[in-house]
Write a protein that holds these residues in place. Structure first.
Motif, PDB file in Angstrom:
ATOM      1  N   LYS A 430       0.828  -1.222   0.000  1.00 57.89           N
ATOM      2  CA  LYS A 430       0.000   0.000   0.000  1.00 57.89           C
ATOM      3  C   LYS A 430       0.853   1.259   0.000  1.00 57.89           C
ATOM      4  CE  LYS A 430      -3.864   2.061   2.529  1.00 57.89           C
ATOM      5  NZ  LYS A 430      -4.759   1.900   3.695  1.00 57.89           N
ATOM      6  N   THR A 431       1.922   1.236   0.805  1.00 59.80           N
ATOM      7  CA  THR A 431       2.791   2.420   0.846  1.00 59.80           C
ATOM      8  C   THR A 431       3.555   2.596  -0.454  1.00 59.80           C
ATOM      9  OG1 THR A 431       4.554   1.106   1.871  1.00 59.80           O
ATOM     10  CG2 THR A 431       3.050   2.293   3.340  1.00 59.80           C
ATOM     11  N   HIS A 433       2.619   1.595  -3.397  1.00 54.83           N
ATOM     12  CA  HIS A 433       1.660   2.050  -4.420  1.00 54.83           C
ATOM     13  C   HIS A 433       1.447   3.560  -4.324  1.00 54.83           C
ATOM     14  CE1 HIS A 433      -2.434   2.918  -5.931  1.00 54.83           C
ATOM     15  NE2 HIS A 433      -2.061   2.092  -6.911  1.00 54.83           N
ATOM     16  N   TYR A 434       1.365   4.071  -3.068  1.00 59.21           N
ATOM     17  CA  TYR A 434       1.175   5.522  -2.887  1.00 59.21           C
ATOM     18  C   TYR A 434       2.391   6.306  -3.387  1.00 59.21           C
ATOM     19  CZ  TYR A 434       0.411  10.004  -0.594  1.00 59.21           C
ATOM     20  OH  TYR A 434       0.250  11.343  -0.350  1.00 59.21           O
ATOM     21  N   GLU A 437       2.416   6.138  -7.144  1.00 58.72           N
ATOM     22  CA  GLU A 437       1.289   6.905  -7.689  1.00 58.72           C
ATOM     23  C   GLU A 437       1.563   8.407  -7.648  1.00 58.72           C
ATOM     24  OE1 GLU A 437      -2.325   7.096  -5.323  1.00 58.72           O
ATOM     25  OE2 GLU A 437      -3.485   6.582  -7.117  1.00 58.72           O
ATOM     26  N   ASN A 438       2.308   8.874  -6.651  1.00 61.03           N
ATOM     27  CA  ASN A 438       2.534  10.307  -6.479  1.00 61.03           C
ATOM     28  C   ASN A 438       3.916  10.764  -6.931  1.00 61.03           C
ATOM     29  OD1 ASN A 438       0.142  11.603  -4.837  1.00 61.03           O
ATOM     30  ND2 ASN A 438       0.480   9.537  -4.008  1.00 61.03           N
ATOM     31  N   THR A 444      -1.458  16.073  -3.581  1.00 56.84           N
ATOM     32  CA  THR A 444      -2.399  15.001  -3.262  1.00 56.84           C
ATOM     33  C   THR A 444      -3.321  15.516  -2.183  1.00 56.84           C
ATOM     34  OG1 THR A 444      -2.591  12.683  -2.627  1.00 56.84           O
ATOM     35  CG2 THR A 444      -0.943  13.996  -1.479  1.00 56.84           C
ATOM     36  N   LYS A 448      -5.371  11.157   1.696  1.00 59.72           N
ATOM     37  CA  LYS A 448      -4.476  10.148   1.121  1.00 59.72           C
ATOM     38  C   LYS A 448      -3.100  10.202   1.771  1.00 59.72           C
ATOM     39  CE  LYS A 448      -6.741  10.042  -3.405  1.00 59.72           C
ATOM     40  NZ  LYS A 448      -6.577  10.261  -4.864  1.00 59.72           N
ATOM     41  N   GLU A 449      -2.601  11.423   2.005  1.00 57.26           N
ATOM     42  CA  GLU A 449      -1.286  11.566   2.637  1.00 57.26           C
ATOM     43  C   GLU A 449      -1.309  10.986   4.056  1.00 57.26           C
ATOM     44  OE1 GLU A 449       2.774  13.040   3.044  1.00 57.26           O
ATOM     45  OE2 GLU A 449       1.476  12.459   1.385  1.00 57.26           O
ATOM     46  N   TYR A 452      -1.451   7.202   4.006  1.00 58.57           N
ATOM     47  CA  TYR A 452      -0.100   6.685   3.752  1.00 58.57           C
ATOM     48  C   TYR A 452       0.729   6.711   5.037  1.00 58.57           C
ATOM     49  CZ  TYR A 452       4.814   7.110   2.378  1.00 58.57           C
ATOM     50  OH  TYR A 452       6.168   6.993   2.291  1.00 58.57           O
ATOM     51  N   PRO A 487       2.759  15.765  -1.895  1.00 52.11           N
ATOM     52  CA  PRO A 487       2.869  14.339  -1.568  1.00 52.11           C
ATOM     53  C   PRO A 487       4.226  14.022  -0.944  1.00 52.11           C
ATOM     54  CG  PRO A 487       3.140  14.680  -3.934  1.00 52.11           C
ATOM     55  CD  PRO A 487       2.741  16.004  -3.347  1.00 52.11           C
TER      56      PRO A 487
END
Length: 607
Positions: A430-431, A433-434, A437-438, A444, A448-449, A452, A487
Motif C-alpha cells: 500500500k505504501t 503504491h502511494y 502513484e505520487n 495530493t 491520502k497523505e 499513507y 505528496p
C-alpha cells in the motif's frame, strides 16, 4: 525698410502710453487692495483661532478644577478616612491592612482619567507608606503643609514633589504637574493630613493639544505645569505677564522666542483660592503664513502686470502656441504616451528640438522592447530552474524506509505465522503504491497523505512493537479530502522522529501528529518524547533548515549534516520552492524531552 517698420514702432509706443494709465494703474490698485485685505483677513482669522483655542483650554482646566474640588469635598466629610488617619496603630502590619483596605481613593483614581495620582500625606508616625496613604517627607512638611494649615483650606501648586521616579523614562528629569492640596480635619487628634491630587498632563494633552497651536498653562508665577512643547515644561511662562494684575488679558502680536507671534493670554481664577491660572496660546505658524500670502500676492500682481504687457503682442502669442505644442508632446512622452503629432510648424531651434524628441522616443521604444523581451526570457529560465529543483528534491526521499520495511517483514517471517507476514506485505504494498502513484505529481489530498502515514506507522509498529505509540489529532469538523498538500511531505519527518528521537526508548515512546487551521493556513505539528537535541545540535540544524529554505542558495550535499537532517532540509526546501517564503518549517527540541516540528502551509482546496 524704415517705412515698413516705422508704423509698427509708432503703434508699439502708442500701446505703451495707453497700457500704463488704463491697465497697469487699476491693476496695481486692485492688487494692492486685495493683498492688504487678504493679509488682514488671515490675521483676524488667526487671532480668532487662538482665542477660541484658549477658551477651550480654559474650559478643560475649569472642569478639572471643579471636579477635583468635588472629590475633596467627599473625602473631607468621610468619617472612615478621618478615623484611619487619627488612629495610633500598634504595629505596621495592622496599619498597612487598614490603610490598604480603604478603597475609596483607589476607585476615585481608577474612574477619573484626569487624575495622575491621588494621595494622602500624613505626619502620623504609626502609619507606614501604603498605596494611597503615605508619610509626608520633610520637603512636603515644609512646602505643602503650611499652605493648607487651616482645616479645609485649599491650594493649587505647580510642583514636582511626590514623584517616585522621573517623568521621562531614561532621564532624571521631573516635569511639574498641577497639584491640588486640601487639608483633612483630624480633630481632636494632633496629627495632620493633606489630600494631594495631581492633574494628568496626558489628560491635558489629549483634551487640549489637538492642533498645531502652542499652549502653556501655569498657576500664578510658578513654573509651567503643562505645555504643548516639552521644552517649556517646568519653565516660566515664555511671554511677559503682569502677575500683579487681576484678570490679566492680552492678545495680538506677543513677544515669543525673540520674535513677535500671534497669541492670546487669559487668566482663570483658581477655584476656592486667591490664585489665578494663566493660559497662553500662540500660533507659531500664522505670521509665516501671512508673510507667505503677502509674498504670493506680490508675485501674482507682478505676474499679472507682466502678462498684461507681453500677452497682447502677436508674436508672443504665436511663440507661446508653438512652445505649448512642444511642451504637450514632451509631457505625453514623459507619461509613457509616445503617440505625438507628426509635424511641427516653423523652421528654427524649436523645430530641431521637436525632431530630436521624435528620435529620442523611437530609441526609448526600442530599448523598452529589448528590456521586455529580456525579462520574459529571464522569468522563463527561473521557472524552469525551480521546476528542475523541485523534481530533484522530490527524488531525494530517503530510501531507508523501504529497507527497514523489508527487514521487518523478513524478521516476522522467521518468527511468526503467514497471517502477520501477509498483513505486513499488504501494508508495504500500500505504501509503495502511494509512492509510485505520487512520483512526479505536484499535490495530493490530505486524507491520502495521512492514510499513507498511517500505513507507514503500522509497519514501524510491527518493527518496534511496544517501544512507541502514536496519536493523530484532527479537528472533528475538518474534511481531509477537501484540501491538498505536497505528496510525501510528512514521512521523512516522522521517520526522523522514530529513528533518531525514539530509537533509544525501550518503552513509553509517544509520537503525536496534530492538524489545525487558522486564517486560511494549515498547521501540522509532529512531536515526540524522545532523546531530543542539545542546544548546539538544534542551533546547527536550524541554520541548515533556514539556508535550505532559500531558493537562491544551490542545494549541494553537506557531509557534516546527518542523513536524517538532509531529509528535513529537503522538506524545508520543497515548502519554500512550491508555496513561497511566507510558509516554512520550524523545529524546537530539548535534551530528554523530545523534538517538535511545526509546518506552516497554505490551506489549498482540492480541485
Amino acid at each position: 525698410m524704415s517705412s515698413k517698420h516705422g508704423p509698427h514702432s509708432r503703434i508699439q509706443k502708442h500701446m505703451h502710453r495707453m497700457l500704463i494709465p488704463v491697465i497697469l494703474v487699476p491693476l496695481l490698485f486692485i492688487g494692492v487692495f486685495l493683498s492688504f485685505y487678504a493679509i488682514n483677513f488671515l490675521y483676524r482669522q488667526a487671532q480668532t483661532q487662538v482665542e477660541s483655542d484658549n477658551l477651550r483650554a480654559k474650559s478643560v482646566l475649569l472642569d478639572a478644577a471643579l471636579h477635583f474640588y468635588t472629590i475633596s469635598e467627599e473625602l473631607f466629610s468621610d468619617g472612615d478616612l478621618s478615623r484611619i488617619l487619627t488612629a495610633d496603630y500598634e504595629n505596621e502590619e495592622e496599619a498597612m491592612r487598614i490603610c490598604n483596605g480603604y478603597e475609596r481613593l483607589a476607585r476615585t483614581h481608577a474612574n477619573n482619567a484626569a487624575i495622575s495620582s491621588i494621595l494622602i500625606y500624613t505626619d502620623n508616625p504609626s502609619i507606614p507608606d501604603c498605596r494611597y496613604i503615605q508619610q509626608a517627607d520633610p520637603d512636603m512638611l515644609a512646602e505643602w503643609f503650611p499652605l493648607v494649615s487651616v482645616s479645609g483650606t485649599t491650594s493649587w501648586q505647580s510642583s514636582t514633589l511626590g514623584y517616585s521616579e522621573s517623568t521621562y523614562p531614561g532621564t532624571d528629569e521631573r516635569s511639574p504637574e498641577l497639584t491640588f492640596l486640601r487639608s483633612i480635619p483630624l480633630s481632636p487628634s494632633s496629627h495632620h493630613a493633606i489630600l494631594v491630587i495631581k492633574l494628568s498632563n496626558n489628560y491635558l494633552k489629549n483634551r487640549i493639544q489637538n492642533n498645531a497651536l502652542f499652549t502653556a498653562l501655569s498657576i500664578q508665577d510658578q513654573p509651567v505645569f503643562f505645555s504643548s512643547s516639552r521644552f517649556y515644561q517646568g519653565q516660566p511662562q515664555p511671554v511677559p505677564i503682569d502677575f500683579e494684575k487681576k484678570g490679566f488679558h492680552t492678545s495680538g502680536f506677543l513677544p515669543f522666542g525673540g520674535e513677535k507671534q500671534i497669541g492670546c493670554i487669559t487668566t482663570l481664577p483658581a477655584y476656592h483660592t486667591d490664585g489665578q491660572f494663566y493660559l497662553t496660546t500662540i500660533d507659531l505658524h500664522a505670521k509665516t503664513s501671512i508673510y507667505q500670502i503677502g509674498f504670493i500676492c506680490l508675485l501674482v500682481l507682478t505676474a499679472a502686470i507682466a502678462a498684461s504687457l507681453y500677452g497682447i503682442l502677436y508674436s508672443t502669442r504665436y511663440f507661446s502656441r508653438r512652445v505649448t505644442t512642444l511642451q504637450a508632446a514632451m509631457e505625453h512622452a514623459s507619461r509613457g504616451n509616445y503617440d505625438i503629432i507628426d509635424t511641427f510648424k516653423g523652421d528654427d531651434e524649436l523645430t530641431d528640438t521637436f525632431l530630436n524628441l521624435k528620435i529620442m522616443i523611437g530609441n526609448i521604444k526600442q530599448q523598452e522592447l529589448q528590456v521586455y523581451e529580456a525579462r520574459i526570457k529571464e522569468q522563463t529560465l527561473i521557472n524552469q530552474q525551480q521546476q528542475m529543483e523541485y523534481k530533484l528534491l522530490a527524488s531525494q526521499i530517503n530510501p531507508h524506509f523501504l529497507y527497514n520495511s523489508l527487514e521487518t517483514i523478513r524478521m516476522m517471517s522467521v518468527g511468526s505465522g503467514d497471517r502477520e507476514t501477509a498483513s505486513a506485505i499488504k501494508l508495504l504494498g500500500k505504501t509503495m503504491h502511494y509512492v509510485l502513484e505520487n512520483t512526479g505529481t505536484a499535490s495530493t489530498t490530505l486524507d491520502k497523505e495521512l492514510d499513507y502515514i498511517a500505513s507507514y506507522l503500522a509497519i514501524q509498529k510491527l518493527r518496534f512493537e511496544d517501544r512507541f505509540d502514536y496519536t493523530l489529532r484532527i479537528p472533528p469538523d475538518f474534511s481531509l479530502s477537501s484540501y491538498k498538500i505536497l505528496p510525501l511531505l510528512l514521512q521523512p519527518i516522522i521517520e526522523n522522529a522514530i529513528l533518531h528521537g525514539l530509537e533509544e526508548k525501550d518503552t513509553g515512546g509517544q509520537l503525536t501528529i496534530t492538524l489545525h487551521t487558522e486564517e486560511e493556513k494549515l498547521h501540522i505539528i509532529i512531536e515526540d518524547n524522545g532523546k531530543g537535541m542539545t542546544e548546539e545540535e538544534w542551533h546547527t540544524l536550524s541554520e541548515k533548515l533556514e539556508a535550505s529554505g532559500d531558493p537562491d542558495i544551490p542545494d549541494f550535499p553537506d557531509p557534516s549534516v546527518p542523513a536524517g537532517s538532509i531529509g528535513l532540509c529537503n522538506i524545508s526546501r520543497r515548502i519554500r520552492l512550491i508555496y513561497g517564503s511566507p510558509y516554512s518549517m520550524h523545529l524546537t527540541s530539548s535534551p530528554g524531552r523530545g523534538t517538535c516540528v511545526r509546518l506552516l502551509l497554505p490551506l489549498i482546496p482540492a480541485d
